[in-house]
Design a protein around this motif. Structure first.
Motif, PDB file in Angstrom:
ATOM      1  N   UNK A   1      -2.129 -82.759  33.730  1.00 57.93           N
ATOM      2  CA  UNK A   1      -1.774 -83.700  32.656  1.00 57.93           C
ATOM      3  C   UNK A   1      -0.264 -83.705  32.393  1.00 57.93           C
ATOM      4  N   UNK A   2       0.344 -82.521  32.261  1.00 57.44           N
ATOM      5  CA  UNK A   2       1.784 -82.499  31.961  1.00 57.44           C
ATOM      6  C   UNK A   2       2.607 -82.920  33.175  1.00 57.44           C
ATOM      7  N   UNK A   3       2.013 -82.799  34.378  1.00 52.53           N
ATOM      8  CA  UNK A   3       2.772 -83.203  35.558  1.00 52.53           C
ATOM      9  C   UNK A   3       2.667 -84.708  35.824  1.00 52.53           C
ATOM     10  N   UNK A   4       1.807 -85.382  35.096  1.00 51.42           N
ATOM     11  CA  UNK A   4       1.636 -86.825  35.303  1.00 51.42           C
ATOM     12  C   UNK A   4       2.772 -87.604  34.648  1.00 51.42           C
ATOM     13  N   UNK A   5       3.134 -88.713  35.259  1.00 53.50           N
ATOM     14  CA  UNK A   5       4.192 -89.564  34.701  1.00 53.50           C
ATOM     15  C   UNK A   5       3.612 -90.722  33.903  1.00 53.50           C
TER      16      UNK A   5
ATOM     17  N   UNK B   1      -0.908 -90.253  29.725  1.00 57.13           N
ATOM     18  CA  UNK B   1      -0.983 -88.822  30.017  1.00 57.13           C
ATOM     19  C   UNK B   1       0.122 -88.056  29.291  1.00 57.13           C
ATOM     20  N   UNK B   2       1.324 -88.651  29.298  1.00 53.44           N
ATOM     21  CA  UNK B   2       2.447 -88.013  28.607  1.00 53.44           C
ATOM     22  C   UNK B   2       2.122 -87.818  27.120  1.00 53.44           C
ATOM     23  N   UNK B   3       1.520 -88.828  26.513  1.00 54.25           N
ATOM     24  CA  UNK B   3       1.188 -88.751  25.080  1.00 54.25           C
ATOM     25  C   UNK B   3       0.140 -87.663  24.839  1.00 54.25           C
ATOM     26  N   UNK B   4      -0.892 -87.622  25.707  1.00 54.54           N
ATOM     27  CA  UNK B   4      -1.922 -86.593  25.551  1.00 54.54           C
ATOM     28  C   UNK B   4      -1.321 -85.205  25.785  1.00 54.54           C
ATOM     29  N   UNK B   5      -0.439 -85.095  26.786  1.00 54.35           N
ATOM     30  CA  UNK B   5       0.198 -83.809  27.084  1.00 54.35           C
ATOM     31  C   UNK B   5       1.025 -83.331  25.884  1.00 54.35           C
ATOM     32  N   UNK B   6       1.750 -84.266  25.267  1.00 55.55           N
ATOM     33  CA  UNK B   6       2.582 -83.906  24.116  1.00 55.55           C
ATOM     34  C   UNK B   6       1.711 -83.378  22.972  1.00 55.55           C
ATOM     35  N   UNK B   7       0.566 -84.059  22.734  1.00 52.44           N
ATOM     36  CA  UNK B   7      -0.347 -83.601  21.677  1.00 52.44           C
ATOM     37  C   UNK B   7      -0.884 -82.210  21.992  1.00 52.44           C
ATOM     38  N   UNK B   8      -1.310 -82.021  23.259  1.00 54.44           N
ATOM     39  CA  UNK B   8      -1.856 -80.727  23.674  1.00 54.44           C
ATOM     40  C   UNK B   8      -0.826 -79.612  23.508  1.00 54.44           C
ATOM     41  N   UNK B   9       0.405 -79.881  23.986  1.00 54.31           N
ATOM     42  CA  UNK B   9       1.463 -78.867  23.894  1.00 54.31           C
ATOM     43  C   UNK B   9       1.752 -78.521  22.436  1.00 54.31           C
TER      44      UNK B   9
ATOM     45  N   UNK C   1       6.091 -81.529  43.058  1.00 58.11           N
ATOM     46  CA  UNK C   1       6.965 -82.326  43.930  1.00 58.11           C
ATOM     47  C   UNK C   1       7.475 -83.507  43.128  1.00 58.11           C
ATOM     48  N   UNK C   2       8.753 -83.678  43.159  1.00 58.89           N
ATOM     49  CA  UNK C   2       9.427 -84.595  42.238  1.00 58.89           C
ATOM     50  C   UNK C   2      10.836 -84.708  42.759  1.00 58.89           C
ATOM     51  N   UNK C   3      11.323 -85.916  42.854  1.00 62.58           N
ATOM     52  CA  UNK C   3      12.672 -86.064  43.409  1.00 62.58           C
ATOM     53  C   UNK C   3      13.745 -85.676  42.399  1.00 62.58           C
TER      54      UNK C   3
ATOM     55  N   UNK D   1       7.882 -92.444  31.055  1.00 60.08           N
ATOM     56  CA  UNK D   1       7.863 -91.380  32.050  1.00 60.08           C
ATOM     57  C   UNK D   1       9.221 -91.222  32.697  1.00 60.08           C
ATOM     58  N   UNK D   2       9.254 -90.547  33.844  1.00 59.60           N
ATOM     59  CA  UNK D   2      10.544 -90.207  34.449  1.00 59.60           C
ATOM     60  C   UNK D   2      10.769 -90.921  35.767  1.00 59.60           C
ATOM     61  N   UNK D   3      10.072 -91.982  35.974  1.00 56.41           N
ATOM     62  CA  UNK D   3      10.237 -92.691  37.241  1.00 56.41           C
ATOM     63  C   UNK D   3       9.693 -91.886  38.402  1.00 56.41           C
ATOM     64  N   UNK D   4       8.686 -91.037  38.122  1.00 59.79           N
ATOM     65  CA  UNK D   4       8.137 -90.176  39.180  1.00 59.79           C
ATOM     66  C   UNK D   4       7.245 -91.006  40.101  1.00 59.79           C
TER      67      UNK D   4
END
Lengths: 334, 334
Positions: free
Chosen positions: A24-28, A32-40, A120-122, B331-334
């Motif tokens: 979830x936190x690795x998703x862009x 997902x970002x919103x759910x990750x923020x709530x979870x964190x 993996x992320x540029x 997001x971060x453009x991932x």
């Protein structure tokens, strides 16, 4: 799994919940970002007693052997150990997803250990954010010792140092730091230098290298508040398991000293604040290319500016007013 | 003077109007900025035939003597010459307002010449914007040859190179560039290296230094489209006025070649676009500290983040949403 179940599973130390939360936190994806923020936010607990170790070493210094030995020793003592990797090259190489677990086979099988490869992320900024959040998730799941390893390419050491409590540099005997591909500036951020492979024929050379580094470290300014003898240089053999207990003692003693002085908590607070401010700056700049309306307007104004029809500053003011509203342009703080 | 009178006076070459217009673009007041933007837009004329020379030289190489000699020669040929300074240290030293004119006394008195000291400003980005706009005003007032000089401290050369057509590096004989305090990377941006003080006892050494630099320049990649022999190294004496005509010929020939190839116009277009994009980025980042509401919100969230109550990324998303609206976080453009 609902978000409530995910949260309960994570706090209960369930590995499947941890893996899901990390995904979830690795998703862009914005949802997902919103759910990750709530979870964190829900699982955050600043009073958790954890230690975050940064470990840097160029390929060939025996990093995997060291982490496996070190991790198994801590697990035997009752710690729960998470190993995370920050590898800026993994985006290119396709990641070390298999590699990380096979090169630390015994640790990977230990129930009290958790190994997670580099996302993996540029963008290195993206890797930093994700790793920082994975650390928080691992700690919520009950892992009290987090090892963040990096291969020391580009800016990854600085990045890892900014998310850990103690930074350890692993070196091989001989050669000197420049020959070993260690970048300038790393010595300045290391709390502990470990010269590995102090075994067999290399033992004497490892000791000589250690003494050299100890001498060099003495020339550096001691970090405010740290006890005598730090930053320290020690010789270890992850293969023979010699010096490994002393190395851990040196880390634990430094951590205890910093906890007692308040510096431990102050550093974490400063790291969090820095990460926040950095994320704001990066987010603002990303908006220029990520927001379609802004991107189009930038391109159109860029053409007028290039043609000499509009002054660069006037065009910039127009964009800034569009993004920020009337408050956007108040001069340059001159 | 109304804005219409200011504009007419400027285009008529009136020095008082030019000085007033410069005061306007150098002001940080929002109403002045708006008037300056209108004025710059109204007097813009991309078809004006002007040449912008960047000139860098560390103290002691005879920069003032060179500019005075060079400027008087051009004035004698019928050019109208403006000399602007970019001195990042002037903010600290209180400016070189008196210095600039007294060290080029004869040029300062020439009716066809105009000397303007560096705007005192702590922020190099602000100096860049102002200097770029002062160039535009001088050109509108009929000055066809603009010399932008810098002392070569910090990033000022790169900055000057990004607002001029031809970049000249002035050196003293002997010593080598490192001994003379010339920073790495300057050789790469110089179109012309002039070894000054090729007079009296120094003549032979100046020629040797020139030959050395010519050799070094040959190792650098020639700029796409430039004629053979560039970047070039020449020996000059501003004091004896020897080699000065050849130096000007070398600049004029390069400018003519670039005009014919279209590179001259393309470079100016790219410079304008770069200045615009840079001003947007700087303006966005400045908003974080310049806008009282944003600054307060950043401080409050920073405290929560430092205390471990909010994840850095979640706090950043909140700020970005407040500044940019819903489009702010994708997001971060991932």
């Amino acid at each position: 799994m609902t978000d409530a179940e995910l949260q309960a599973g994570l706090l209960g130390g369930d590995r499947r919940a941890l893996a899901r939360a990390i995904t979830l936190v690795e998703s862009a994806r914005p949802d997902h970002r919103a759910r990750a923020a709530r979870l964190l936010g829900a699982v955050a607990d600043p009073s958790r007693d954890t230690l975050r170790l940064g470990l840097s070493g160029t390929p060939g210094v025996g990093k995997s052997t060291f982490i496996e030995r070190f991790g198994l020793d801590r697990v035997a003592e009752g710690h729960r150990v998470a190993v995370l990797a920050v590898d800026p090259s993994s985006a290119r190489s396709g990641g070390s997803i298999l590699g990380d677990k096979t090169r630390m086979e015994r640790l990977a099988r230990a129930p009290a250990a958790f190994i997670r490869p580099s996302p993996s992320q540029t963008e290195l900024g993206g890797v930093a954010r994700r790793t920082r959040e994975v650390i928080a998730l691992c700690e919520a799941a009950g892992f009290d010792l987090i090892v963040v390893e990096t291969v020391g390419v580009g800016q990854s050491e600085t990045l890892v140092a900014q998310m850990t409590d103690i930074f350890v540099l692993l070196l091989a005997p001989g050669g000197g730091d420049e020959l070993q591909g260690v970048k300038r500036g790393i010595m300045e951020i290391a709390d502990l230098i470990l010269v590995n492979k102090a075994d067999g024929d290399m033992r004497r050379q490892a000791e000589a290298t250690r003494a050299e580094y100890q001498g060099a470290l003495r020339l550096l300014r001691r970090r405010a508040g740290d006890p005598d003898g730090y930053p320290a240089a020690l010789a270890v053999s992850a293969l023979d398991a010699t010096g490994m207990a002393a190395a851990w003692d040196a880390m634990a003693a430094l951590a205890a000293h910093r906890r007692a002085s308040g510096r431990f908590a102050a550093t974490r607070a400063a790291q969090n604040r820095h990460a926040f401010e950095d994320a704001v700056r990066q987010g603002l700049l990303r908006h220029l290319t990520a927001d379609p309306g802004t991107r189009d307007r930038m391109a159109a104004l860029g053409r007028s500016v290039a043609a000499g029809q509009v002054a660069p500053a006037a065009a910039a003011d127009e964009i800034l007013r569009a993004i920020l509203g009337a408050a956007g342009t108040g001069g340059e703080g001159a």
